[in-house]
Design an enzyme around this catalytic site. Structure first.
Site, PDB file in Angstrom:
ATOM      1  N   SER A 354       0.829  -1.205   0.000  1.00 28.18           N
ATOM      2  CA  SER A 354       0.000   0.000   0.000  1.00 28.18           C
ATOM      3  C   SER A 354       0.864   1.255   0.000  1.00 28.18           C
ATOM      4  CB  SER A 354      -0.918  -0.006   1.230  1.00 28.18           C
ATOM      5  OG  SER A 354      -1.778   1.107   1.224  1.00 28.18           O
ATOM      6  N   ALA A 355       1.942   1.232   0.781  1.00 28.40           N
ATOM      7  CA  ALA A 355       2.846   2.392   0.837  1.00 28.40           C
ATOM      8  C   ALA A 355       3.499   2.635  -0.518  1.00 28.40           C
ATOM      9  CB  ALA A 355       3.912   2.164   1.905  1.00 28.40           C
ATOM     10  N   TRP A 357       2.414   1.714  -3.405  1.00 26.44           N
ATOM     11  CA  TRP A 357       1.353   2.140  -4.323  1.00 26.44           C
ATOM     12  C   TRP A 357       1.135   3.652  -4.223  1.00 26.44           C
ATOM     13  CZ3 TRP A 357      -3.974   3.558  -3.101  1.00 26.44           C
ATOM     14  CH2 TRP A 357      -4.791   3.679  -4.227  1.00 26.44           C
ATOM     15  N   HIS A 358       1.177   4.185  -3.005  1.00 24.34           N
ATOM     16  CA  HIS A 358       0.980   5.619  -2.825  1.00 24.34           C
ATOM     17  C   HIS A 358       2.160   6.427  -3.359  1.00 24.34           C
ATOM     18  CE1 HIS A 358      -2.266   4.465  -0.024  1.00 24.34           C
ATOM     19  NE2 HIS A 358      -2.720   5.690  -0.234  1.00 24.34           N
ATOM     20  N   GLY A 359       3.367   5.888  -3.291  1.00 24.13           N
ATOM     21  CA  GLY A 359       4.553   6.604  -3.747  1.00 24.13           C
ATOM     22  C   GLY A 359       5.747   6.274  -2.878  1.00 24.13           C
TER      23      GLY A 359
END
Length: 462
Positions: A354-355, A357-359
């Site tokens: 998830s991290a 994916w965010h950048g």
């Protein structure tokens, strides 16, 4: 027109590019509404794809569509050429491409400075492309070896290119989600599954649910615009912040996280209204008499559920709901060894994905590692709560878990908001890392003071 946009942008405290994006984003609602009147299955797919391309062009320019074509074509090529491994191939290719775009555009800095680019939409598109490939891959597996979600969404045959493009770009739904499954999109477009005529009649009216989503969007924007002048992120860098005491710093961090969430509530409420009014948001009927329609497919946030969460464990179920569901189905559950229970590794790996994916900003990494610690600590409190037979102790632990969740969530959110490693650590350190030390302490106490199952009254009497 430019002057008018500048005036409007200044009135709500955003840049002109962000305002233009918001106008295009709100336009997804009438665009999705018009989808209902397109006759025939193929024209609906064409309309979905074409309207998404036009909205992307108006929001970000022609380069955005070229940006989006790369992962879409890579995913489709993997499904077409090597089905047995198309899921894992698409996962790594799409994420690799997304990471490259994050690094090239440094979108986090642009967003902090009031800019806008297409990487946010690319993030949603990446999840759609990956889920399509994995579901097509699952179509080769034996049904008895699949989990319920895999059985429900597996694809037996390859979607056509126009079906696939329609799904990926459907009426601008790639702007901010919600993420939905290609099988649902195909059934919706073809009038099958829950969208087929039944004894309950045709598909229900979406207008009441759309209105509720729009009201929620209006309230969310009003709350955000009211709070943000009192809790600007720039305050963290001012000398005045350093002069504050512990409690004032902690309360400002709390309110900064609280304020920022209302911006997301607004965005997700608009996207919810868009998906609902198209009909795609319909997710079945309640068991009540008479039955009532459910619109859960479009729901991306439960505001009271987030702000009044009794445990950090429930946050993935009420915040960014559809992305959390995607992470559970395509990362968390697929890391669990058959016959074994999931542990901290699966949780941390999912939060890491998830991290990324965010950048690749350190603040994102810190936030999601913090989230994993927060959830693990909350589970310890919950186990103690379940093990207690004393009513007062049980209620006290429930309250402690509630207060713990709110404290650690808003403390952790600071990293998500400021992004840089130095600033994140400095702000965490300004409150003595209380939101990091507390979860770790709880996790360790969980080993020292293990929760023993509460004995039943019948057992006691024996």
């Amino acid at each position: 027109m430019e002057l008018g946009l500048e005036t409007m942008a200044a009135a709500i405290g955003v840049s002109v590019p962000v305002l233009w994006f918001l106008l295009c984003f709100v336009a997804t609602i009438p665009v999705s509404f018009l989808w209902r009147f397109v006759p025939g299955t193929l024209p609906k797919h064409v309309y979905s794809a074409f309207s998404g391309l036009v909205l992307s062009y108006l929001s970000f320019g022609i380069s955005s569509n070229l940006l989006f074509l790369v992962p879409m074509l890579l995913g489709y090529a993997a499904m077409l050429l090597y089905r047995p491994k198309c899921g894992i191939i698409t996962f790594f290719l799409s994420f690799g491409y997304l990471i490259g775009c994050h690094v090239y555009y440094m979108s986090g800095d642009a967003w902090k400075e009031g800019g806008i680019d297409a990487t946010g939409a690319l993030m949603v598109l990446t999840l759609k492309v990956i889920s399509s490939a994995i579901n097509y891959n699952d179509g080769l597996l034996k049904e008895e070896d699949l989990r319920e979600a895999q059985k429900k969404y597996r694809l037996v045959k390859l979607p056509s290119l126009i079906e696939y493009f329609g799904y990926c770009l459907c009426c601008g739904s790639h702007f901010a989600g919600p993420v939905f499954e290609i099988k649902d999109y195909l059934e919706w477009t073809e009038g099958e599954g829950i969208w087929a005529p039944s004894d309950k009649g045709l598909s229900p009216s979406p207008y009441g649910a759309t209105f509720r989503a729009l009201v929620q969007a209006g309230i969310s924007m009003a709350v955000y615009l009211y709070l943000v002048p009192y809790h600007p992120l720039s305050r963290f860098g001012e000398p005045a912040y350093q002069e504050w005491g512990f409690w004032r710093k902690l309360s400002f961090q709390y309110m900064s996280g609280f304020t920022a969430r209302w911006k997301y509530y607004f965005i997700w409420s608009i996207s919810e209204a868009s998906i609902i009014i198209s009909g795609l948001g319909f997710s079945g009927w309640t068991e009540s008499s008479p039955p009532k329609p459910k619109w859960d497919r479009a729901k991306n946030v439960d505001i009271p559920g987030v702000e009044l969460a009794k445990s950090a464990v429930v946050l993935p179920l009420v915040w960014n709901i559809q992305v959390s569901t995607w992470l559970r189905h395509y990362v968390y559950e697929r890391l669990i060894t058959k016959g074994k229970k999931p542990g901290f590794f699966q949780l941390l790996a999912t939060q890491t994905v998830s991290a990324v994916w965010h950048g690749l900003y350190p603040g994102y990494m810190l936030f999601f590692v913090q989230s994993a610690l927060m959830i693990a600590g909350s589970r310890v409190i919950y186990r103690w709560e379940q093990a207690s037979n004393v009513g007062l102790v049980k209620k006290t632990l429930v309250f402690i878990n509630f207060a713990y969740t709110l404290l650690i969530l808003n403390y952790s959110a600071v990293g998500f908001l400021v992004l840089s490693l130095h600033e994140s650590l400095a702000l965490y350190g300004s409150v003595y890392y209380v939101g990091t030390i507390l979860p770790i302490t709880l996790i360790l106490l969980g080993y020292i003071i293990p929760a023993k199952p509460a004995r039943s009254k019948a057992r006691k009497q024996q």
